[in-house]
Design an enzyme around this catalytic site. Structure first.
Site, PDB file in Angstrom:
ATOM      1  N   ARG A  62      45.412  36.697  81.451  1.00  0.00           N
ATOM      2  CA  ARG A  62      45.065  35.922  82.654  1.00  0.00           C
ATOM      3  C   ARG A  62      44.015  34.859  82.319  1.00  0.00           C
ATOM      4  NH1 ARG A  62      41.536  37.494  87.464  1.00  0.00           N
ATOM      5  NH2 ARG A  62      42.220  36.126  89.147  1.00  0.00           N
ATOM      6  N   HIS A  66      44.512  30.855  82.912  1.00  0.00           N
ATOM      7  CA  HIS A  66      43.578  30.103  83.750  1.00  0.00           C
ATOM      8  C   HIS A  66      42.893  28.983  82.953  1.00  0.00           C
ATOM      9  CE1 HIS A  66      42.997  32.843  87.480  1.00  0.00           C
ATOM     10  NE2 HIS A  66      44.219  32.950  87.004  1.00  0.00           N
ATOM     11  N   ASN A  98      38.329  32.686  89.653  1.00  0.00           N
ATOM     12  CA  ASN A  98      37.977  33.237  88.351  1.00  0.00           C
ATOM     13  C   ASN A  98      36.881  34.303  88.367  1.00  0.00           C
ATOM     14  OD1 ASN A  98      39.854  31.657  87.055  1.00  0.00           O
ATOM     15  ND2 ASN A  98      38.400  30.083  86.419  1.00  0.00           N
ATOM     16  N   HIS A 195      52.915  39.038  85.050  1.00  0.00           N
ATOM     17  CA  HIS A 195      52.429  39.928  86.103  1.00  0.00           C
ATOM     18  C   HIS A 195      52.820  41.380  85.841  1.00  0.00           C
ATOM     19  CE1 HIS A 195      51.975  36.536  89.338  1.00  0.00           C
ATOM     20  NE2 HIS A 195      51.039  36.523  88.423  1.00  0.00           N
TER      21      HIS A 195
END
Length: 323
Positions: A62, A66, A98, A195
């Site tokens: 992740r 990001h 975040n 995911h």
């Protein structure tokens, strides 16, 4: 799984031949002469962290995503997400999307080990890209060769985290977000498969299980039993800060179960369900649900494509501060 990893590596070599012509600054052998064995230090840092915290792979994957998606058309994967805030600037890691990012220490430990081997040579951006690959591979997912040569960026602004695709996005918003970064519909569906790892807080899917519309309380695309379980975990007046749900039923394994659950009405985010509203995207979901090998190849190719968006300027000695 080993056979899938092997086919992914072969597929990658063909993909990279095409991709490298448009990303000339990156190379599979970028550090061959300056720091030939550093990848093992990154892998070891990820392995060590995983022994103590099983959420590390999802966190690193992740974190990398990001990092790459902030101003992806200009700077992309430049380790700006690793920079800490200063008195004059609130950095990306402190932006609303975040604040739940964690495991930054894994990248710091990897950087420290690499610096002992080759001082001032390997960028934090390359280390993060490699750590994300290792996080997937060590969780049972595909392995792939990572093109290297990224530089670290100097700009990190919390305000720019609004550019990240949100869990409530519809298919048009998702496609626009990905296309702005040169990523296709197949990349969108393949990368959504990330995911399969991770955890979602109640706030990110409350819209589907409470007050969905003026006339319906729960999103009708959700399986009734699945929705009931989510409502039990996340009641309307939920006050538990860390309440939420895992993203699929194989919490710590990288596989194609995410797609199977999506087709069964057991997706978490609105943005997951949105993939089924586009015929081409739905066909890809069905393809990946039917074949873990096909998903693995597509995910690896899309990760290479996404992580090749880069525009940094330096090699940081400390990943947390501008050199």
């Amino acid at each position: 799984m080993a056979a899938m990893a092997g086919s992914v590596l072969l597929a990658f070599l063909m993909i990279f031949t095409i991709l490298s012509s448009s990303v000339s600054s990156l190379s599979l052998n970028y550090y061959d002469k300056t720091c030939p064995n550093f990848e093992s230090a990154v892998t070891n840092a990820v392995k060590k962290a995983m022994k103590n915290d099983r959420t590390v792979p999802a966190a690193i994957l992740r974190m990398h995503f990001h990092d790459c998606f902030i101003r992806g058309d200009l700077k992309g994967c430049d380790a700006s997400v690793l920079l800490k805030s200063t008195k004059k600037n609130v950095a990306e890691k402190d932006g609303p999307p975040n604040v739940s990012l964690h495991a930054f220490y894994v990248i710091d430990h990897a950087k420290e080990a690499v610096e002992k081997m080759c001082p001032g040579v390997v960028s934090c951006a390359d280390i993060l890209a490699l750590a994300a690959r290792d996080a997937v591979a060590l969780s049972g997912g595909p392995n792939w060769a990572v093109p290297k040569g990224r530089k670290d960026g100097r700009i990190s602004k919390a305000s720019e985290t609004r550019q990240l695709p949100a869990p409530v996005f519809n298919i048009s918003q998702l496609q626009q977000s990905f296309s702005q970064r040169g990523l296709s519909l197949e990349d969108l569906v393949a990368l959504s498969g990330g995911h399969t790892l991770g955890f979602a807080h109640c706030s990110s899917f409350q819209n589907r299980i409470h007050n969905f519309s003026a006339t319906v309380d729960v999103d009708s695309t959700l399986s009734p039993s699945f929705a009931a379980n989510l409502r039990r975990i996340c009641p309307l007046q939920n006050k538990a800060k860390n309440a939420g749900s895992t993203m699929d039923s194989t919490t710590f394994g990288f596989d194609n179960v995410y797609y199977k659950m999506l087709l069964g009405g057991k997706s978490i985010f609105s943005s997951d369900q949105a993939l089924l509203t586009n015929p081409k995207a739905k066909a890809l979901v069905q393809k990946f649900a039917a074949s873990e090998a096909e998903f693995g190849k597509a995910f690896a190719a899309s990760m290479v494509k996404m992580s090749s968006l880069t525009g940094g300027q330096e090699v940081r000695l400390d990943c947390k501060v501008v050199r």
